[in-house]
Design an enzyme around this catalytic site. Structure first.
Site, PDB file in Angstrom:
ATOM      1  N   GLU A 174       0.843  -1.210   0.000  1.00 26.28           N
ATOM      2  CA  GLU A 174       0.000   0.000   0.000  1.00 26.28           C
ATOM      3  C   GLU A 174       0.869   1.247   0.000  1.00 26.28           C
ATOM      4  O   GLU A 174       1.853   1.330   0.738  1.00 26.28           O
ATOM      5  CB  GLU A 174      -0.896  -0.029   1.252  1.00 26.28           C
ATOM      6  CG  GLU A 174      -2.246   0.593   1.035  1.00 26.28           C
ATOM      7  CD  GLU A 174      -3.089  -0.201   0.039  1.00 26.28           C
ATOM      8  OE1 GLU A 174      -3.121   0.202  -1.144  1.00 26.28           O
ATOM      9  OE2 GLU A 174      -3.698  -1.192   0.432  1.00 26.28           O
ATOM     10  N   GLY A 199     -12.987   2.918  -1.663  1.00 23.79           N
ATOM     11  CA  GLY A 199     -11.605   2.448  -1.762  1.00 23.79           C
ATOM     12  C   GLY A 199     -11.472   1.154  -2.542  1.00 23.79           C
ATOM     13  O   GLY A 199     -10.482   0.451  -2.423  1.00 23.79           O
ATOM     14  N   SER A 225     -11.917   1.180  -5.929  1.00 20.13           N
ATOM     15  CA  SER A 225     -11.580   1.615  -7.296  1.00 20.13           C
ATOM     16  C   SER A 225     -12.735   1.554  -8.281  1.00 20.13           C
ATOM     17  O   SER A 225     -12.600   1.030  -9.394  1.00 20.13           O
ATOM     18  CB  SER A 225     -10.401   0.801  -7.848  1.00 20.13           C
ATOM     19  OG  SER A 225      -9.266   1.055  -7.113  1.00 20.13           O
ATOM     20  N   SER A 254     -13.715   4.084  -9.792  1.00 15.20           N
ATOM     21  CA  SER A 254     -13.350   4.959 -10.920  1.00 15.20           C
ATOM     22  C   SER A 254     -12.469   4.243 -11.932  1.00 15.20           C
ATOM     23  O   SER A 254     -12.694   4.358 -13.138  1.00 15.20           O
ATOM     24  CB  SER A 254     -12.713   6.268 -10.471  1.00 15.20           C
ATOM     25  OG  SER A 254     -12.179   6.203  -9.214  1.00 15.20           O
ATOM     26  N   ASP A 294      -4.549   0.797  -9.505  1.00 16.51           N
ATOM     27  CA  ASP A 294      -5.975   0.528  -9.682  1.00 16.51           C
ATOM     28  C   ASP A 294      -6.303   0.234 -11.146  1.00 16.51           C
ATOM     29  O   ASP A 294      -7.046  -0.697 -11.459  1.00 16.51           O
ATOM     30  CB  ASP A 294      -6.808   1.720  -9.198  1.00 16.51           C
ATOM     31  CG  ASP A 294      -6.448   2.130  -7.779  1.00 16.51           C
ATOM     32  OD1 ASP A 294      -5.788   1.329  -7.088  1.00 16.51           O
ATOM     33  OD2 ASP A 294      -6.809   3.241  -7.374  1.00 16.51           O
ATOM     34  N   TYR A 297      -3.061  12.461   0.542  1.00 14.91           N
ATOM     35  CA  TYR A 297      -2.379  11.601  -0.440  1.00 14.91           C
ATOM     36  C   TYR A 297      -1.244  12.376  -1.110  1.00 14.91           C
ATOM     37  O   TYR A 297      -0.113  11.895  -1.202  1.00 14.91           O
ATOM     38  CB  TYR A 297      -3.415  11.141  -1.465  1.00 14.91           C
ATOM     39  CG  TYR A 297      -2.936  10.089  -2.445  1.00 14.91           C
ATOM     40  CD1 TYR A 297      -3.034   8.737  -2.147  1.00 14.91           C
ATOM     41  CD2 TYR A 297      -2.420  10.451  -3.688  1.00 14.91           C
ATOM     42  CE1 TYR A 297      -2.621   7.770  -3.052  1.00 14.91           C
ATOM     43  CE2 TYR A 297      -2.007   9.495  -4.602  1.00 14.91           C
ATOM     44  CZ  TYR A 297      -2.112   8.161  -4.282  1.00 14.91           C
ATOM     45  OH  TYR A 297      -1.701   7.207  -5.184  1.00 14.91           O
TER      46      TYR A 297
HETATM   47  C1  GLA Z   1      -5.228   4.851  -4.230  1.00 19.90           C
HETATM   48  C2  GLA Z   1      -4.470   5.158  -5.519  1.00 19.90           C
HETATM   49  C3  GLA Z   1      -3.501   4.026  -5.847  1.00 19.90           C
HETATM   50  C4  GLA Z   1      -2.609   3.703  -4.660  1.00 19.90           C
HETATM   51  C5  GLA Z   1      -3.431   3.516  -3.380  1.00 19.90           C
HETATM   52  C6  GLA Z   1      -2.586   3.345  -2.153  1.00 19.90           C
HETATM   53  O1  GLA Z   1      -6.051   3.736  -4.417  1.00 19.90           O
HETATM   54  O2  GLA Z   1      -5.377   5.315  -6.582  1.00 19.90           O
HETATM   55  O3  GLA Z   1      -2.736   4.374  -6.978  1.00 19.90           O
HETATM   56  O4  GLA Z   1      -1.623   4.688  -4.486  1.00 19.90           O
HETATM   57  O5  GLA Z   1      -4.303   4.605  -3.183  1.00 19.90           O
HETATM   58  O6  GLA Z   1      -1.853   2.158  -2.226  1.00 19.90           O
END
Ligand code: GLA
Length: 383
Positions: free
Chosen positions: A34, A124, A126, A128, A172, A221
């Protein structure tokens, strides 16, 4: 009714015809690795059995007409006159992918279709990336270009970075493009090379949605990314991927305390992720679980991207005898955790953990067993 049938039925209702294609692209859950992707490191996600779906047919006029079942909304664009959205909305993913494909020189034809998905938005997992890859697959169906998972990954990531202004890494999009059924995918985020690994026999992956969402993820982030880049600069390397644990331990005094903690997470997480591959190759569920637990502590204490809800659900999961290990997954601050559990016990584990978490926090969680699915694909093509 399955989502495939829902988009098909809605397409018939809207266009009085059968769709020419049905495509899907999955969301993901990351087992370990992560906040390593934007450090050119290693990640170990699996594509989940929840996805974005599009039923579509080609158009002759280089326009895109999209109906979203989930948003109850309809949008239309000219592919040669795309406008960058003022704020991120669902159609921004479609225009972004179209823009990015064209920027890379792909000649696109238009399409019209119906979109729906069951990746929970903002959790969380993904949603998108799933929508982006499904859109790319729709363009592939109606245009004349080769499907290359790595090229589509980079194209969709660019849509997110440069069209929508979201500074994400590569994980992702890559797993949504390249997921493999019943396998987790180890991704080298520098070379984009992948290797597959089955889960240890007799184990299952459970997604634990805390029921909490946090809005501040973006700024935190970007701040973490900047700190990682500062550490790499200080060490004189391209990315933290280039520093191994022994070197870090020798040189950590060169970093100021906060940046040192951030770097320690990334460097130790890369090592854990590579170890996780060995654990999976050996079918060693205990070791994999231990690595996941260590990953969570590092994300909580060194990278500081967990939250009280994530810590609570991870603690409830780890306290259960059927759990090998649990950790937060994705960017953090809210959303989901992931647990490796005994397959036979997975439903009972989910019930117990949900009840304990609810009693401890008052939040309403959602827990579900997931299965590793295939990446973006055409599920149906007429004729
Ligand atoms: C989000 C981002 C990924 C990655 C994670 C953390 O999901 O889109 O690219 O950086 O956070 O691991």
């Amino acid at each position: 009714m399955s989502l495939a049938n829902q988009v098909k039925q809605a397409f018939r209702n809207a266009f009085n015809e059968e769709p020419a294609f049905i495509v899907r692209a999955p969301g993901r859950v990351n087992l370990i690795g992560e906040h390593t992707d934007y450090n050119d490191g290693f990640v170990f996600p699996l594509a989940i059995d929840r996805a974005a779906w599009i039923a579509l047919r080609p158009r002759a006029d280089k326009r895109l007409l999209a109906l979203s079942l989930d948003m109850q909304d309809q949008r239309e664009f000219a592919l040669d006159d795309l406008r960058r959205p003022a704020e991120v909305d669902w159609d921004g993913y479609l225009t972004g992918v179209a823009w990015s494909l064209q920027e890379r020189g792909y000649a696109l034809n238009g399409w019209e279709g119906v979109i729906s998905g069951d990746v929970p938005i903002g959790s969380g997992l993904s949603s998108s990336a799933a929508l982006e890859l499904a859109a790319a697959r729709a363009f592939y169906c109606v245009s004349d270009f080769e499907w290359d998972a790595a090229a589509m990954t980079l194209t969709c990531q660019r849509a997110e970075n440069d069209w929508l202004g979201v500074n994400c890494g590569i994980m992702d999009q890559m797993i949504s493009a390249a997921g493999v059924e019943d396998r987790a995918l180890l991704i080298d985020c520098r070379s984009l090379e992948t290797a597959t690994a089955p889960l240890p026999a007799g184990t299952a992956v459970v997604i634990l949605d805390t029921g909490t969402r946090r809005g501040l993820v973006d700024s935190a982030y970007n701040e973490r990314r900047a700190q990682c880049e500062a550490a790499a600069r200080r060490f004189g390397v391209k990315a933290l991927r280039d520093i191994d644990l022994p070197t870090f331990l020798e040189r950590e005094h060169e970093l100021e305390p906060l940046v040192r903690k951030r770097a320690r997470h990334v460097i130790s997480e890369n090592a854990r992720t590579l170890k996780a591959r060995q654990a999976m190759d050996r079918g060693d569920a205990d070791l994999l679980g231990q690595l996941m637990i260590a990953s969570h502590l590092s994300l909580r204490d060194d990278f500081e991207v967990s939250s009280p809800a994530l810590d609570a659900i991870v603690d409830c999961a780890n306290a259960d005898a059927a759990c090998y290990g649990a950790r937060m997954t994705g960017a953090g601050f809210g959303g989901c955790a992931v647990a490796l559990v005994e397959a036979d016990e997975a439903p009972a584990f989910s019930e117990r953990t949900a009840a304990n978490y609810q009693a401890a926090t008052g939040h309403d969680p959602a827990l579900y067993v997931t299965k590793a699915s295939r990446g973006a694909e055409t599920v149906y093509a007429a004729g």
